[in-house]
Enzyme design. Structure first.
Site, PDB file in Angstrom:
ATOM      1  N   SER A   1      -2.610 -30.867  -8.030  1.00 55.00           N
ATOM      2  CA  SER A   1      -2.468 -30.057  -6.814  1.00 55.00           C
ATOM      3  C   SER A   1      -3.390 -30.625  -5.749  1.00 55.00           C
ATOM      4  CB  SER A   1      -2.881 -28.615  -7.114  1.00 55.00           C
ATOM      5  OG  SER A   1      -3.083 -27.883  -5.934  1.00 55.00           O
TER       6      SER A   1
ATOM      7  N   TYR B   1      -8.654 -22.313 -11.417  1.00 56.08           N
ATOM      8  CA  TYR B   1      -7.372 -22.985 -11.170  1.00 56.08           C
ATOM      9  C   TYR B   1      -7.603 -24.404 -10.634  1.00 56.08           C
ATOM     10  CZ  TYR B   1      -2.890 -24.255  -9.152  1.00 56.08           C
ATOM     11  OH  TYR B   1      -1.748 -24.941  -8.829  1.00 56.08           O
TER      12      TYR B   1
END
Ligand SMILES: NC(=O)c1ccc[n+]([C@@H]2O[C@H](COP(=O)([O-])OP(=O)(O)OC[C@H]3O[C@@H](n4cnc5c(N)ncnc54)[C@H](OP(=O)(O)O)[C@@H]3O)[C@@H](O)[C@H]2O)c1
Length: 262
Positions: free
Chosen positions: A143, A156
């Site tokens: 990401s 995360y």
């Protein structure tokens, strides 16, 4: 798409019930791939299976697995021993937002299991499986948040840093041995991700077309930032020193998680 014809036309896709994983299912079915689709929601998987089978006349298997459960990961890995996929796309994942100590610890730990542990286990079996010289491809999901620490989504972001590092490393190990590995590093994408993470994404790109771009880059690069927004945000941030990136992303994530009150 010429590139993906070199792989055996069968694929395992986790996280196929929605968002980016679902886009991969449609893109690969369009190219005649037979598919095994994994996620928890069997109803949604079955809807996708019916649609793909009628539109593209491909064979689609669905399997409900909760990749936060070690027993389900083990079942999936056991199944992999007898299946010979050309491509494995590991899109299953989720995030959370908030100040670290206020977040539910069990959910944070399950996130580590889904986003990292299941990926390591599946990749290990997939790579061991390869008994012939036909090329294989492995698509992993990092990401934009995986290139530095990101306040308000600390666990995360760390899981995505893990995947980025893991993908770069195994790509280096298998690059000339017929296994192409790519890390996808999207910016904000309009999927179920934000709802599940309790985030609001003002600007987000559609998941449609992400698979096509990623697959066109598989075997050519280790990291792909799909779409304009991912490229614009990713390349602007990467020029900054790491601590400044963390500072900038803290402001952005604060907006997404607390509406700017963080
Ligand atoms: N959307 C973004 O802005 C964004 C940005 C950067 C990276 N990513 C990454 O892109 C990947 C795909 O996410 P997305 O945006 O497409 O989100 P999404 O629409 O929420 O899709 C996530 C997929 O993962 C599956 N999943 C979640 N928990 C699972 C579990 N415990 N066991 C098995 N499957 C599970 C979901 O299916 P079920 O709910 O049916 O289990 C769903 O199919 C993720 O790895 C995410 O971290 C997303």
């Amino acid at each position: 798409m010429k590139g993906i014809r070199k792989y055996k036309s069968s694929a395992l896709i986790t996280g196929a019930s929605s968002g980016i994983g679902k886009d991969f299912a449609y893109e690969l079915a369009k190219h005649g791939y037979s598919l095994t689709l994994i996620a928890r929601d069997l109803r949604r998987l079955n809807e996708i299976k019916s649609d793909l089978e009628s539109k593209y006349k491909v064979q689609v298997e669905v399997n409900s697995k909760d990749l936060s459960k070690n027993s389900d990961i083990k079942d999936l890995v056991e199944g992999l021993k007898t299946k010979d996929y050309g491509l494995v796309v590991l899109a299953a994942g989720y995030g959370t937002g908030g100040q670290f100590h206020t977040l539910d610890l069990e959910s944070e730990l399950r996130m580590v299991d889904v986003n990292c542990r299941s990926v390591v286990q599946i990749c290990h079996q997939f790579i061991q499986n390869r008994k012939d010289n036909t090329p294989r491809g492995l698509v992993l999901f990092g990401s934009l948040v995986g290139f530095q620490g990101v306040p308000w989504t600390s666990t995360y972001a760390a899981t995505k840093a893990f995947i980025q590092s893991f993908a770069e490393a195994i790509s280096g190990e298998y690059k000339n041995k017929g296994i192409d590995v790519i890390s996808v590093a999207p910016g904000p994408v309009k999927t179920n991700f934000a709802d599940r993470a309790g985030m609001t994404m003002g600007n987000a790109q559609s998941p449609d077309g992400i698979a096509k771009e990623v697959l066109s880059q598989l075997g050519k690069t280790v990291t792909v930032r799909p779409g304009f927004l991912s490229k614009f945000l990713g390349y602007s941030l990467i020029t900054l020193p790491r601590n400044l990136r963390t500072f900038v992303l803290k402001q952005i994530m604060g907006q997404m998680v607390f509406g700017g009150k963080g």
